[in-house]
Design a protein around this motif. Structure first.
Motif, PDB file in Angstrom:
ATOM      1  N   LYS A  66      28.971  37.264  47.353  1.00 37.95           N
ATOM      2  CA  LYS A  66      30.081  37.949  47.271  1.00 37.95           C
ATOM      3  C   LYS A  66      30.704  38.200  45.821  1.00 37.95           C
ATOM      4  O   LYS A  66      31.520  39.224  45.700  1.00 37.95           O
ATOM      5  CB  LYS A  66      31.033  37.481  48.365  1.00 37.95           C
ATOM      6  CG  LYS A  66      32.203  38.210  48.693  1.00 37.95           C
ATOM      7  CD  LYS A  66      32.981  37.797  50.036  1.00 37.95           C
ATOM      8  CE  LYS A  66      31.989  37.786  50.946  1.00 37.95           C
ATOM      9  NZ  LYS A  66      32.946  37.753  52.512  1.00 37.95           N
ATOM     10  N   GLU A  67      30.867  36.943  45.102  1.00 31.45           N
ATOM     11  CA  GLU A  67      31.471  37.014  43.902  1.00 31.45           C
ATOM     12  C   GLU A  67      30.931  38.265  42.986  1.00 31.45           C
ATOM     13  O   GLU A  67      31.566  38.862  42.146  1.00 31.45           O
ATOM     14  CB  GLU A  67      31.575  35.639  43.288  1.00 31.45           C
ATOM     15  CG  GLU A  67      32.613  35.787  42.000  1.00 31.45           C
ATOM     16  CD  GLU A  67      32.589  34.204  41.597  1.00 31.45           C
ATOM     17  OE1 GLU A  67      32.470  34.054  40.078  1.00 31.45           O
ATOM     18  OE2 GLU A  67      32.630  33.378  42.333  1.00 31.45           O
ATOM     19  N   ARG A  68      29.643  38.244  42.937  1.00 29.98           N
ATOM     20  CA  ARG A  68      28.946  39.009  42.012  1.00 29.98           C
ATOM     21  C   ARG A  68      28.948  40.414  42.511  1.00 29.98           C
ATOM     22  O   ARG A  68      29.351  41.353  41.623  1.00 29.98           O
ATOM     23  CB  ARG A  68      27.378  38.819  42.023  1.00 29.98           C
ATOM     24  CG  ARG A  68      26.469  39.743  41.146  1.00 29.98           C
ATOM     25  CD  ARG A  68      26.616  39.261  39.847  1.00 29.98           C
ATOM     26  NE  ARG A  68      25.492  39.793  39.182  1.00 29.98           N
ATOM     27  CZ  ARG A  68      25.763  41.130  38.127  1.00 29.98           C
ATOM     28  NH1 ARG A  68      27.018  41.442  38.001  1.00 29.98           N
ATOM     29  NH2 ARG A  68      24.751  41.837  37.710  1.00 29.98           N
ATOM     30  N   ILE A  69      28.936  40.757  43.723  1.00 31.19           N
ATOM     31  CA  ILE A  69      29.192  42.193  44.193  1.00 31.19           C
ATOM     32  C   ILE A  69      30.668  42.625  44.127  1.00 31.19           C
ATOM     33  O   ILE A  69      30.941  43.850  43.669  1.00 31.19           O
ATOM     34  CB  ILE A  69      28.639  42.226  45.818  1.00 31.19           C
ATOM     35  CG1 ILE A  69      27.496  41.458  46.097  1.00 31.19           C
ATOM     36  CG2 ILE A  69      29.016  43.532  46.308  1.00 31.19           C
ATOM     37  CD1 ILE A  69      26.204  42.347  45.218  1.00 31.19           C
ATOM     38  N   MET A  70      31.609  41.648  44.118  1.00 34.82           N
ATOM     39  CA  MET A  70      32.993  42.212  43.804  1.00 34.82           C
ATOM     40  C   MET A  70      33.141  42.618  42.320  1.00 34.82           C
ATOM     41  O   MET A  70      33.815  43.553  42.139  1.00 34.82           O
ATOM     42  CB  MET A  70      33.952  41.083  44.136  1.00 34.82           C
ATOM     43  CG  MET A  70      34.135  40.801  45.740  1.00 34.82           C
ATOM     44  SD  MET A  70      35.062  39.137  46.098  1.00 34.82           S
ATOM     45  CE  MET A  70      36.857  39.859  45.796  1.00 34.82           C
ATOM     46  N   LEU A  71      32.588  42.016  41.580  1.00 32.79           N
ATOM     47  CA  LEU A  71      32.338  42.241  40.077  1.00 32.79           C
ATOM     48  C   LEU A  71      31.875  43.680  39.833  1.00 32.79           C
ATOM     49  O   LEU A  71      32.100  44.510  39.117  1.00 32.79           O
ATOM     50  CB  LEU A  71      31.679  41.273  39.135  1.00 32.79           C
ATOM     51  CG  LEU A  71      32.354  39.909  39.163  1.00 32.79           C
ATOM     52  CD1 LEU A  71      31.485  38.915  38.240  1.00 32.79           C
ATOM     53  CD2 LEU A  71      33.716  39.991  38.309  1.00 32.79           C
ATOM     54  N   ILE A  72      30.666  43.744  40.623  1.00 36.80           N
ATOM     55  CA  ILE A  72      30.048  45.123  40.326  1.00 36.80           C
ATOM     56  C   ILE A  72      30.761  46.177  40.962  1.00 36.80           C
ATOM     57  O   ILE A  72      30.921  47.376  40.268  1.00 36.80           O
ATOM     58  CB  ILE A  72      28.380  45.105  41.264  1.00 36.80           C
ATOM     59  CG1 ILE A  72      27.704  44.201  40.302  1.00 36.80           C
ATOM     60  CG2 ILE A  72      27.870  46.643  41.358  1.00 36.80           C
ATOM     61  CD1 ILE A  72      26.314  43.932  41.130  1.00 36.80           C
ATOM     62  N   LEU A  73      31.639  46.168  42.041  1.00 34.93           N
ATOM     63  CA  LEU A  73      32.353  47.097  42.640  1.00 34.93           C
ATOM     64  C   LEU A  73      33.676  47.165  41.936  1.00 34.93           C
ATOM     65  O   LEU A  73      34.468  48.018  42.439  1.00 34.93           O
ATOM     66  CB  LEU A  73      32.667  46.708  44.121  1.00 34.93           C
ATOM     67  CG  LEU A  73      31.303  46.933  44.920  1.00 34.93           C
ATOM     68  CD1 LEU A  73      31.564  46.424  46.392  1.00 34.93           C
ATOM     69  CD2 LEU A  73      30.839  48.274  45.068  1.00 34.93           C
ATOM     70  N   ASP A  74      34.018  46.424  41.157  1.00 34.44           N
ATOM     71  CA  ASP A  74      35.399  46.341  40.494  1.00 34.44           C
ATOM     72  C   ASP A  74      36.339  46.247  41.558  1.00 34.44           C
ATOM     73  O   ASP A  74      37.207  47.183  41.787  1.00 34.44           O
ATOM     74  CB  ASP A  74      35.714  47.349  39.526  1.00 34.44           C
ATOM     75  CG  ASP A  74      36.724  47.515  38.798  1.00 34.44           C
ATOM     76  OD1 ASP A  74      37.126  46.240  38.484  1.00 34.44           O
ATOM     77  OD2 ASP A  74      37.487  48.185  38.429  1.00 34.44           O
ATOM     78  N   TYR A  75      36.256  45.069  42.229  1.00 30.09           N
ATOM     79  CA  TYR A  75      37.116  44.880  43.854  1.00 30.09           C
ATOM     80  C   TYR A  75      37.894  43.904  43.391  1.00 30.09           C
ATOM     81  O   TYR A  75      37.459  42.702  43.043  1.00 30.09           O
ATOM     82  CB  TYR A  75      36.041  44.655  44.770  1.00 30.09           C
ATOM     83  CG  TYR A  75      36.725  44.702  46.166  1.00 30.09           C
ATOM     84  CD1 TYR A  75      37.040  45.674  46.731  1.00 30.09           C
ATOM     85  CD2 TYR A  75      37.148  43.348  46.712  1.00 30.09           C
ATOM     86  CE1 TYR A  75      37.645  45.649  48.195  1.00 30.09           C
ATOM     87  CE2 TYR A  75      37.518  43.148  47.958  1.00 30.09           C
ATOM     88  CZ  TYR A  75      37.875  44.355  48.730  1.00 30.09           C
ATOM     89  OH  TYR A  75      38.445  44.256  49.739  1.00 30.09           O
ATOM     90  N   PRO A  76      39.147  43.842  43.813  1.00 25.07           N
ATOM     91  CA  PRO A  76      39.886  44.865  44.283  1.00 25.07           C
ATOM     92  C   PRO A  76      40.434  45.740  43.292  1.00 25.07           C
ATOM     93  O   PRO A  76      40.612  45.565  42.280  1.00 25.07           O
ATOM     94  CB  PRO A  76      41.184  44.070  45.012  1.00 25.07           C
ATOM     95  CG  PRO A  76      41.200  42.749  44.381  1.00 25.07           C
ATOM     96  CD  PRO A  76      39.832  42.528  43.924  1.00 25.07           C
TER      97      PRO A  76
END
Length: 76
Positions: A66-76
């Protein structure tokens, strides 16, 4: 091809919609437009993914990624 991090499916009951995330921050989406047009593939940048779909991806993402994917998606 870069190493895959994970796949996240946000499919509805009728149409497939799966995002694959790679270590080089690339995002591949495989989805069904309709029953006659399935497995359409496109490569995306985070800014091309709607806020609604980002929310769905993060909710369904395995906790360990989750943390890595949030960085890739520039989320939030």
């Amino acid at each position: 091809m870069e190493k895959e991090i994970c796949k996240v499916s946000i499919s509805t009951s009728f149409l497939g919609d799966e995002y694959t995330f790679y270590e080089n921050d690339k995002i591949k989406r495989v989805y069904d437009n309709n029953s006659l047009s399935s497995d359409v593939t496109e490569w995306l940048e985070a800014k091309q993914i709607s806020k609604q779909n980002k929310d769905k991806i993060i909710r369904k993402c395995p906790e360990e990624f989750k943390e890595r994917i949030m960085l890739i998606l520039d989320y939030p």
